[in-house]
Scaffold this motif. Sequence first.
Motif, short mmCIF file in Angstrom:
data_model
loop_
_atom_site.label_atom_id
_atom_site.label_comp_id
_atom_site.label_asym_id
_atom_site.label_seq_id
_atom_site.Cartn_x
_atom_site.Cartn_y
_atom_site.Cartn_z
N TYR A 116 -0.14 4.78 -5.33
CA TYR A 116 0.32 4.76 -3.94
C TYR A 116 1.56 5.65 -3.75
O TYR A 116 1.93 5.95 -2.61
N THR A 134 -2.80 4.68 -12.88
CA THR A 134 -3.83 5.33 -12.05
C THR A 134 -4.98 5.83 -12.94
O THR A 134 -4.83 5.97 -14.15
N ARG A 165 -2.37 -7.08 2.86
CA ARG A 165 -1.44 -6.07 3.38
C ARG A 165 -1.13 -6.39 4.84
O ARG A 165 -2.05 -6.55 5.65
N GLY A 201 0.82 -1.22 0.00
CA GLY A 201 0.00 0.00 0.00
C GLY A 201 0.84 1.26 0.00
O GLY A 201 1.99 1.26 -0.45
N SER A 202 0.24 2.31 0.58
CA SER A 202 0.87 3.63 0.50
C SER A 202 1.63 3.94 1.80
O SER A 202 1.22 3.51 2.87
N TYR A 249 1.42 -3.50 -6.37
CA TYR A 249 1.68 -2.06 -6.25
C TYR A 249 0.89 -1.27 -7.27
O TYR A 249 0.46 -1.79 -8.29
N SER A 250 0.69 0.01 -7.00
CA SER A 250 0.04 0.90 -7.97
C SER A 250 0.76 2.22 -7.96
O SER A 250 1.18 2.70 -6.89
N HIS A 304 -5.88 0.48 -12.88
CA HIS A 304 -6.39 0.42 -11.50
C HIS A 304 -7.91 0.29 -11.48
O HIS A 304 -8.47 -0.44 -10.67
N SER A 329 4.86 5.37 -3.89
CA SER A 329 6.10 5.03 -3.17
C SER A 329 6.97 4.07 -3.98
O SER A 329 7.67 3.22 -3.41
N ARG A 384 -0.41 6.80 4.25
CA ARG A 384 -1.85 6.59 4.39
C ARG A 384 -2.44 7.45 5.52
O ARG A 384 -2.28 7.18 6.71
#
Length: 305
Positions: A78, A105, A258, A21-22, A74-75, A136, A80, A25
């Motif tokens: 996010y 995205t 996650r 994730g990010s 991953y996206s 996404h 990072s 967050r």
Amino acid sequence: MMEKIKLNNGYDIPLIGIGPGSVMRGYSVQIFGKSKIGQLCNKISNRLLYIYKAKKYIKSVVSAINTGYRLIDYSAAYGSEKLIAKAIQKSGVEREDLFVTSRITNHQQLNKDVRTSFFESLKKLELDYIDFYMFHWPVTGYYEDTWLEMVELYKEGYIRALGVANCHQHHIDNLIKKSEILPTINQVEVHPLFTQKPLIEYCSKKGIIVEGYTAIARFDDRLIRLPALKQIAQKYNKSIVQIVIRWHLQNKVVPIIRSSNKRRQLENISVFDFQLTKEEMLKIDSININSRLRYDPDNCDFSVL
Ligand SMILES: NC(=O)c1ccc[n+]([C@@H]2O[C@H](COP(=O)([O-])OP(=O)(O)OC[C@H]3O[C@@H](n4cnc5c(N)ncnc54)[C@H](OP(=O)(O)O)[C@@H]3O)[C@@H](O)[C@H]2O)c1
């Protein structure tokens, strides 16, 4: 070694994935007010907080890889990717042994920036190919063209497996009409509160693997307190989360989970030493209340999502 299954284009995908994730967050320090000095202090505090969080984030991805995860979900959304690149390098695991996923995205789709966005991701990840690339969300009016551009990148050899996320059957049917390349994977929300049986059946008939995100329903109370699950967990001396992950595997869904915690990362892949019975599988299936924790792709505003 994490077991794998074959995709419809011949590549292998690990049976369980980690989605870090990010990094930031929901974090932003604004405690010093709006004066010039206050804003400067907020900025410095946020920077320090980011450095601290980024270190923890890299550590947790390295720990996941060293615990045995090979699929990293991953996206670009996010934000990072550079931290993922650092974690991959620090893990010491060979690039070819990893299955690195990224996705374009909604914003990049709306800007029709597919090619540029893909190469930006590749550069930030410090990779020369992506194992699995997807969009996404099927952004209405855009996702078909996005797909065609992704197909070009796939044909050029930059992507091992091409897929989609958050697609209903009608989205995939549309893509099949548009291009000869079939998606290999559809990544959608799946957990016992939202089992998605018709979609999984449709994908299976087409030879498309389903990746289940929010796979343990974010440890939702409505799930983890269920006596039926507790009973099954007790029988196998496993946790409720392990039972849910095993249910995914026996349904041939690749769960993406996650966890930044080393102990829980290990717990979540320690699911290969028992087998749920048919009755237990049906019992878990019957928990379904069609409750999404994320959005319905047919009913969301892509300009803000
Ligand atoms: N394509 C998409 O649109 C989309 C949308 C949403 C998510 N995703 C992907 O799916 C990944 C996971 O989804 P998610 O974050 O929504 O939900 P999730 O994996 O169902 O839940 C994550 C939460 O569960 C906790 N957890 C993990 N293992 C546990 C265990 N064994 N016992 C107790 N708690 C546990 C984690 O806390 P700890 O970290 O403290 O362990 C975290 O708070 C994302 O990171 C992303 O990669 C994709």
